[in-house]
Design a protein around this motif. Structure first.
Motif, mmCIF file in Angstrom:
data_model
loop_
_atom_site.group_PDB
_atom_site.id
_atom_site.type_symbol
_atom_site.label_atom_id
_atom_site.label_comp_id
_atom_site.label_asym_id
_atom_site.label_seq_id
_atom_site.Cartn_x
_atom_site.Cartn_y
_atom_site.Cartn_z
ATOM 1 N N ASP A 17 0.829 -1.205 0.000
ATOM 2 C CA ASP A 17 0.000 0.000 0.000
ATOM 3 C C ASP A 17 0.867 1.260 0.000
ATOM 4 O O ASP A 17 0.611 2.204 -0.762
ATOM 5 N N ALA A 18 1.874 1.285 0.864
ATOM 6 C CA ALA A 18 2.736 2.471 0.945
ATOM 7 C C ALA A 18 3.509 2.665 -0.346
ATOM 8 O O ALA A 18 3.651 3.798 -0.844
ATOM 9 N N TYR A 19 3.996 1.579 -0.907
ATOM 10 C CA TYR A 19 4.777 1.679 -2.152
ATOM 11 C C TYR A 19 3.918 2.224 -3.293
ATOM 12 O O TYR A 19 4.320 3.159 -3.997
ATOM 13 N N LEU A 20 2.740 1.636 -3.495
ATOM 14 C CA LEU A 20 1.884 2.078 -4.588
ATOM 15 C C LEU A 20 1.469 3.534 -4.424
ATOM 16 O O LEU A 20 1.490 4.319 -5.375
ATOM 17 N N ASN A 21 1.095 3.905 -3.209
ATOM 18 C CA ASN A 21 0.619 5.267 -3.001
ATOM 19 C C ASN A 21 1.744 6.291 -3.092
ATOM 20 O O ASN A 21 1.514 7.411 -3.558
ATOM 21 N N ASP A 22 2.952 5.920 -2.690
ATOM 22 C CA ASP A 22 4.085 6.830 -2.888
ATOM 23 C C ASP A 22 4.333 7.065 -4.377
ATOM 24 O O ASP A 22 4.579 8.197 -4.811
ATOM 25 N N MET A 23 4.280 5.996 -5.162
ATOM 26 C CA MET A 23 4.509 6.139 -6.597
ATOM 27 C C MET A 23 3.394 6.957 -7.241
ATOM 28 O O MET A 23 3.663 7.851 -8.068
ATOM 29 N N VAL A 24 2.149 6.670 -6.893
ATOM 30 C CA VAL A 24 1.024 7.419 -7.450
ATOM 31 C C VAL A 24 1.117 8.894 -7.064
ATOM 32 O O VAL A 24 0.856 9.784 -7.891
ATOM 33 N N HIS A 25 1.520 9.163 -5.822
ATOM 34 C CA HIS A 25 1.678 10.555 -5.388
ATOM 35 C C HIS A 25 2.741 11.265 -6.218
ATOM 36 O O HIS A 25 2.539 12.393 -6.691
ATOM 37 N N ASP A 26 3.883 10.616 -6.421
ATOM 38 C CA ASP A 26 4.980 11.235 -7.170
ATOM 39 C C ASP A 26 4.599 11.478 -8.630
ATOM 40 O O ASP A 26 4.924 12.526 -9.205
ATOM 41 N N LEU A 27 3.919 10.511 -9.247
ATOM 42 C CA LEU A 27 3.524 10.654 -10.647
ATOM 43 C C LEU A 27 2.433 11.712 -10.810
ATOM 44 O O LEU A 27 2.511 12.573 -11.689
ATOM 45 N N SER A 28 1.424 11.645 -9.969
ATOM 46 C CA SER A 28 0.296 12.570 -10.115
ATOM 47 C C SER A 28 0.694 14.000 -9.802
ATOM 48 O O SER A 28 0.122 14.944 -10.356
ATOM 49 N N ALA A 29 1.694 14.181 -8.932
ATOM 50 C CA ALA A 29 2.161 15.536 -8.621
ATOM 51 C C ALA A 29 2.746 16.221 -9.837
ATOM 52 O O ALA A 29 2.816 17.456 -9.894
ATOM 53 N N LYS A 30 3.170 15.444 -10.834
ATOM 54 C CA LYS A 30 3.738 15.997 -12.064
ATOM 55 C C LYS A 30 2.737 15.930 -13.216
ATOM 56 O O LYS A 30 3.118 16.093 -14.377
ATOM 57 N N SER A 31 1.471 15.713 -12.919
ATOM 58 C CA SER A 31 0.442 15.651 -13.942
ATOM 59 C C SER A 31 -0.185 17.029 -14.134
ATOM 60 O O SER A 31 0.122 17.982 -13.415
ATOM 61 N N GLN A 32 -1.083 17.129 -15.081
ATOM 62 C CA GLN A 32 -1.783 18.382 -15.332
ATOM 63 C C GLN A 32 -2.955 18.608 -14.378
ATOM 64 O O GLN A 32 -3.569 19.678 -14.406
ATOM 65 N N ARG A 33 -3.258 17.621 -13.549
ATOM 66 C CA ARG A 33 -4.288 17.797 -12.511
ATOM 67 C C ARG A 33 -3.709 17.311 -11.182
ATOM 68 O O ARG A 33 -4.177 16.339 -10.596
ATOM 69 N N PRO A 34 -2.721 17.999 -10.652
ATOM 70 C CA PRO A 34 -2.029 17.502 -9.456
ATOM 71 C C PRO A 34 -2.826 17.626 -8.174
ATOM 72 O O PRO A 34 -2.443 17.029 -7.157
ATOM 73 N N ASN A 35 -3.928 18.363 -8.179
ATOM 74 C CA ASN A 35 -4.650 18.623 -6.930
ATOM 75 C C ASN A 35 -5.774 17.631 -6.649
ATOM 76 O O ASN A 35 -6.478 17.781 -5.645
ATOM 77 N N MET A 36 -5.956 16.639 -7.488
ATOM 78 C CA MET A 36 -6.965 15.619 -7.214
ATOM 79 C C MET A 36 -6.445 14.671 -6.128
ATOM 80 O O MET A 36 -5.231 14.481 -5.985
ATOM 81 N N PRO A 37 -7.347 14.073 -5.341
ATOM 82 C CA PRO A 37 -6.915 13.188 -4.235
ATOM 83 C C PRO A 37 -6.573 11.777 -4.731
ATOM 84 O O PRO A 37 -7.281 10.805 -4.453
ATOM 85 N N TYR A 38 -5.471 11.659 -5.443
ATOM 86 C CA TYR A 38 -5.069 10.359 -5.998
ATOM 87 C C TYR A 38 -4.717 9.381 -4.884
ATOM 88 O O TYR A 38 -4.094 9.739 -3.877
ATOM 89 N N HIS A 39 -5.088 8.124 -5.097
ATOM 90 C CA HIS A 39 -4.713 7.064 -4.165
ATOM 91 C C HIS A 39 -4.863 5.730 -4.888
ATOM 92 O O HIS A 39 -5.539 5.646 -5.922
ATOM 93 N N ALA A 40 -4.210 4.724 -4.370
ATOM 94 C CA ALA A 40 -4.245 3.402 -5.007
ATOM 95 C C ALA A 40 -4.624 2.340 -3.997
ATOM 96 O O ALA A 40 -4.243 2.422 -2.821
ATOM 97 N N LYS A 41 -5.375 1.353 -4.465
ATOM 98 C CA LYS A 41 -5.711 0.192 -3.649
ATOM 99 C C LYS A 41 -5.452 -1.070 -4.457
ATOM 100 O O LYS A 41 -5.483 -1.058 -5.696
ATOM 101 N N LEU A 42 -5.191 -2.146 -3.737
ATOM 102 C CA LEU A 42 -4.816 -3.418 -4.348
ATOM 103 C C LEU A 42 -6.026 -4.344 -4.405
ATOM 104 O O LEU A 42 -6.735 -4.523 -3.403
ATOM 105 N N VAL A 43 -6.254 -4.942 -5.573
ATOM 106 C CA VAL A 43 -7.346 -5.885 -5.764
ATOM 107 C C VAL A 43 -6.760 -7.287 -5.810
ATOM 108 O O VAL A 43 -5.833 -7.567 -6.576
ATOM 109 N N ASN A 44 -7.300 -8.182 -4.999
ATOM 110 C CA ASN A 44 -6.744 -9.524 -4.858
ATOM 111 C C ASN A 44 -7.285 -10.462 -5.934
ATOM 112 O O ASN A 44 -8.075 -11.368 -5.681
ATOM 113 N N THR A 45 -6.828 -10.227 -7.150
ATOM 114 C CA THR A 45 -7.152 -11.089 -8.281
ATOM 115 C C THR A 45 -5.918 -11.203 -9.145
ATOM 116 O O THR A 45 -5.133 -10.253 -9.245
ATOM 117 N N MET A 46 -5.742 -12.351 -9.779
ATOM 118 C CA MET A 46 -4.566 -12.571 -10.609
ATOM 119 C C MET A 46 -4.764 -12.092 -12.039
ATOM 120 O O MET A 46 -3.858 -12.225 -12.851
#
Length: 294
Positions: free
Chosen positions: A69-98
């Motif tokens: 969770d921490a890894y994905l959200n850190d990456m999403v935060h870093d990427l989205s901060a450099k996007s054209q809509r950096p102020n949206m509340p980006y976050h990531a969750k993991l789905v348990n499917t293969m």
């Protein structure tokens, strides 16, 4: 029509100073600039995304692991901060499917399947996947498709009238239209949307410090999946342009930019995340179809 500005115009309108010019020449060679106008406000989009997420997480096997969770959200935060809509509340969750897939919803919610994390082999490949999904949020692609779906059924007004109310009406409408998973499955992004998400993701990666060659690795993975499926693209790729076309577009862009020598391709954190996958509970077994009792 999506406007395409040159690098100097983008920097001027974004309010970035000349110091950015020293980062890398030709950084913004052909980035599409997304129009800011929308049928709904950002607050309305976030409210719709929250209600959609609540239903989606009732239907999908969401699983939590502190390392992942921490890894994905850190990456999403870093990427989205450099996007054209950096102020949206980006976050990531993991789905348990293969199943190998990832998805985004209005407001900045990203859902990453366990199967995708198991399949990727380097951090820049994962960054390409996540930046593509952030690109969909930046382009408001899922938002626009959902609004059209509500409108086609004469349900747009009750949705908009109740977005900021806790009366369950929007949730009932989502269930009426097949639930969150069903509605996501029925979304059909145009080829232009998918191409735009690739290009937006490319520049998000570059500005955030990852090597956008990760897109080439991503396309190699997708072609492997297609070969294993007998040459037919899997369902989640059915609306995308053919993978060779996507690769050719990214290769053209790579020739136009200068990639810093220290651009990230891998990290210890990525491998720690991969190791943590082994400690997740087994994915739930697919439910068998119920017999027709008519």
């Amino acid at each position: 029509m999506t406007a395409v500005w040159n690098r100097r115009e983008w920097l001027r309108r974004a309010g970035m100073g000349a110091a950015v010019l020293t980062f890398t020449p030709h950084l913004l060679a052909k980035e599409p600039i997304v129009a800011q106008q929308s049928r709904v406000s950002d607050d309305d989009e976030i409210a719709l995304g929250n209600k959609f997420a609540e239903q989606l997480e009732r239907e999908e096997p969401i699983v939590s692991n502190p390392v992942i969770d921490a890894y994905l959200n850190d990456m999403v935060h870093d990427l989205s901060a450099k996007s054209q809509r950096p102020n949206m509340p980006y976050h990531a969750k993991l789905v348990n499917t293969m199943e190998v897939n990832a998805a985004s919803i209005p407001g900045g919610g990203l859902y990453v399947n366990r199967g995708l994390l198991a399949m990727v082999t380097s951090e820049d490949e994962l960054a390409a996947t996540l930046s593509h999904e952030i690109g969909h949020v930046v382009g408001r692609h899922a938002l626009n498709q959902l609004l059209l779906s509500f409108q086609a059924r004469a349900l747009l007004k009750p949705v908009l009238d109740n977005l900021h109310k806790n009366n369950g009406i929007v949730e009932q409408i989502i269930l009426k239209l097949g639930g969150a998973v069903g509605m996501l499955a029925m979304l059909h992004f145009s080829r232009a949307d998918e191409e735009q998400a690739d290009m937006l993701g490319f520049y998000e990666m570059l500005r955030a410090g990852w090597d956008p060659h990760g897109f080439i690795k991503l396309f190699n993975m997708l072609e492997k999946i297609e070969r294993e499926a007998g040459g037919a693209p899997p369902r989640f790729l059915s609306d995308h342009p053919p993978t060779p076309e996507r690769r050719a577009a990214i290769e053209r862009e790579l020739r136009e930019v200068s990639i810093p020598s220290n651009a990230k391709t891998d990290s210890m954190s990525f491998h720690a995340m991969k190791a943590a996958l082994r400690f997740l509970p087994a994915p739930p077994k697919p439910q068998k179809a119920q017999p027709d009792k008519r």
